[in-house]
Design a protein around this motif. Structure first.
Motif, mmCIF file in Angstrom:
data_model
loop_
_atom_site.group_PDB
_atom_site.id
_atom_site.type_symbol
_atom_site.label_atom_id
_atom_site.label_comp_id
_atom_site.label_asym_id
_atom_site.label_seq_id
_atom_site.Cartn_x
_atom_site.Cartn_y
_atom_site.Cartn_z
ATOM 1 N N ARG A 71 33.800 45.651 62.527
ATOM 2 C CA ARG A 71 33.474 44.231 62.742
ATOM 3 C C ARG A 71 33.678 43.765 64.179
ATOM 4 N NH1 ARG A 71 32.399 41.205 57.675
ATOM 5 N NH2 ARG A 71 32.117 39.581 59.224
ATOM 6 N N GLY A 72 34.396 44.515 64.999
ATOM 7 C CA GLY A 72 34.617 44.126 66.386
ATOM 8 C C GLY A 72 35.511 42.911 66.554
ATOM 9 N N LEU A 73 36.490 42.765 65.658
ATOM 10 C CA LEU A 73 37.376 41.603 65.728
ATOM 11 C C LEU A 73 38.461 41.807 66.783
ATOM 12 C CD1 LEU A 73 37.721 40.775 61.926
ATOM 13 C CD2 LEU A 73 36.136 39.801 63.604
ATOM 14 N N GLN A 74 39.085 40.716 67.163
ATOM 15 C CA GLN A 74 40.162 40.701 68.152
ATOM 16 C C GLN A 74 41.542 40.622 67.491
ATOM 17 O OE1 GLN A 74 40.793 41.133 71.208
ATOM 18 N NE2 GLN A 74 42.745 40.115 71.446
ATOM 19 N N ARG A 75 41.643 39.956 66.325
ATOM 20 C CA ARG A 75 42.940 39.706 65.704
ATOM 21 C C ARG A 75 42.844 39.829 64.191
ATOM 22 N NH1 ARG A 75 47.801 36.950 65.979
ATOM 23 N NH2 ARG A 75 48.286 35.782 64.100
ATOM 24 N N LEU A 76 43.855 40.476 63.610
ATOM 25 C CA LEU A 76 44.023 40.515 62.161
ATOM 26 C C LEU A 76 45.357 39.886 61.832
ATOM 27 C CD1 LEU A 76 42.711 44.095 61.310
ATOM 28 C CD2 LEU A 76 41.497 41.916 61.163
ATOM 29 N N GLN A 77 45.410 39.239 60.681
ATOM 30 C CA GLN A 77 46.615 38.512 60.291
ATOM 31 C C GLN A 77 46.929 38.773 58.824
ATOM 32 O OE1 GLN A 77 46.951 34.541 61.912
ATOM 33 N NE2 GLN A 77 47.513 33.755 59.897
ATOM 34 N N ILE A 78 48.214 38.830 58.529
ATOM 35 C CA ILE A 78 48.705 38.995 57.161
ATOM 36 C C ILE A 78 49.735 37.916 56.904
ATOM 37 C CG2 ILE A 78 50.058 40.469 55.597
ATOM 38 C CD1 ILE A 78 48.946 42.903 57.129
ATOM 39 N N GLU A 79 49.653 37.291 55.742
ATOM 40 C CA GLU A 79 50.708 36.413 55.261
ATOM 41 C C GLU A 79 51.224 37.029 53.961
ATOM 42 O OE1 GLU A 79 47.513 35.283 55.616
ATOM 43 O OE2 GLU A 79 47.631 34.085 57.428
ATOM 44 N N THR A 80 52.539 37.188 53.861
ATOM 45 C CA THR A 80 53.107 37.767 52.652
ATOM 46 C C THR A 80 54.450 37.123 52.369
ATOM 47 O OG1 THR A 80 53.555 39.832 51.472
ATOM 48 C CG2 THR A 80 54.267 39.719 53.781
ATOM 49 N N LEU A 81 54.882 37.181 51.132
ATOM 50 C CA LEU A 81 56.188 36.637 50.770
ATOM 51 C C LEU A 81 57.281 37.398 51.511
ATOM 52 C CD1 LEU A 81 55.696 36.154 46.925
ATOM 53 C CD2 LEU A 81 55.380 34.462 48.761
ATOM 54 N N ALA A 82 58.313 36.679 51.904
ATOM 55 C CA ALA A 82 59.391 37.267 52.710
ATOM 56 C C ALA A 82 60.121 38.392 51.981
ATOM 57 C CB ALA A 82 60.370 36.183 53.137
ATOM 58 N N ASP A 83 60.072 38.394 50.645
ATOM 59 C CA ASP A 83 60.752 39.454 49.897
ATOM 60 C C ASP A 83 59.807 40.600 49.506
ATOM 61 O OD1 ASP A 83 59.274 38.193 47.911
ATOM 62 O OD2 ASP A 83 60.961 37.912 46.543
ATOM 63 N N ASN A 84 58.597 40.603 50.033
ATOM 64 C CA ASN A 84 57.628 41.661 49.723
ATOM 65 C C ASN A 84 57.815 42.815 50.713
ATOM 66 O OD1 ASN A 84 55.472 43.292 49.099
ATOM 67 N ND2 ASN A 84 53.958 41.635 49.067
ATOM 68 N N ALA A 85 58.870 43.580 50.499
ATOM 69 C CA ALA A 85 59.223 44.675 51.411
ATOM 70 C C ALA A 85 58.102 45.698 51.537
ATOM 71 C CB ALA A 85 60.512 45.349 50.943
ATOM 72 N N ALA A 86 57.370 45.954 50.462
ATOM 73 C CA ALA A 86 56.294 46.945 50.505
ATOM 74 C C ALA A 86 55.199 46.513 51.481
ATOM 75 C CB ALA A 86 55.720 47.173 49.113
ATOM 76 N N MET A 87 54.766 45.271 51.398
ATOM 77 C CA MET A 87 53.706 44.801 52.292
ATOM 78 C C MET A 87 54.211 44.672 53.723
ATOM 79 S SD MET A 87 50.596 44.220 52.582
ATOM 80 C CE MET A 87 49.295 43.312 53.355
ATOM 81 N N LEU A 88 55.418 44.185 53.904
ATOM 82 C CA LEU A 88 55.983 44.091 55.248
ATOM 83 C C LEU A 88 56.041 45.480 55.895
ATOM 84 C CD1 LEU A 88 58.828 41.512 54.573
ATOM 85 C CD2 LEU A 88 56.780 41.124 55.966
ATOM 86 N N GLY A 89 56.484 46.469 55.139
ATOM 87 C CA GLY A 89 56.555 47.831 55.660
ATOM 88 C C GLY A 89 55.185 48.403 55.969
#
Length: 179
Positions: A120-138
């Protein structure tokens, strides 16, 4: 299909929908943690926008996630809020319970990065996740995402407010196959 080391991201097939509905969206707790809207029951066969891909929204791309070994459906991946002017998008994923803890999440994030930055040629990707979602944070951090902030008490989850973590990755920071 987009391929990682363990998973592939492909178009949603009709036969995926009942599995995703039963294992992800009919699970009230999982659904409440994964979405910003309240859980509600959806009758079988309904055209649920979380599951049925219509291609009506150019700011949304939905994938089914499959294991490369065997082609078994293991979850969903989403590219949403695509902003072609600012060249940014948000990413998210949901893995079926049996697929969790096997490193698939990290691989899905890597493939979504490839899709965003290379395809897609994007410049920025962003993730929002719950603070206790260790799997996604990792998974995010193993792919180079940086914690940019905490949205305090911003998510209503099963009767309580929970913090969300905001993570971002810029194209020049991304290192393919860093996971």
């Amino acid at each position: 299909m987009l391929k990682g080391n363990k998973v592939g991201l492909r178009a949603r097939h009709d036969e995926d929908i009942p599995i995703l509905r039963t294992e992800l969206y009919d699970d009230v707790v999982n659904s409440s943690r994964a979405e910003s809207r309240p859980w509600r029951p959806v009758k079988p066969g309904a055209q649920d926008s979380r599951l049925v891909v219509t291609d009506d929204d150019p700011a949304l791309v939905q994938f089914s996630v499959i294991e490369l070994d065997g082609g078994t459906l293991v979850g969903t991946a989403t590219f949403w809020g695509i902003d072609n002017h600012s060249r940014s998008a948000h990413i998210g994923l949901g893995l079926l319970p049996a697929a969790r803890g096997k490193g698939y999440g990290t691989d899905v994030v890597a493939v979504l990065c490839h899709y965003g930055f290379v395809v897609r040629g994007l410049q920025r990707l962003q993730i929002e996740t719950l603070a206790d979602n260790a799997a996604m944070l990792g998974s995010a951090e193993r792919n180079g995402f940086v914690r940019e902030g905490v949205l305090r008490s911003s998510a209503w989850v099963m009767g309580t407010f929970v913090d969300e973590v905001l993570l971002g990755l810029l194209a020049h920071e991304w290192k393919p196959n860093s996971s």
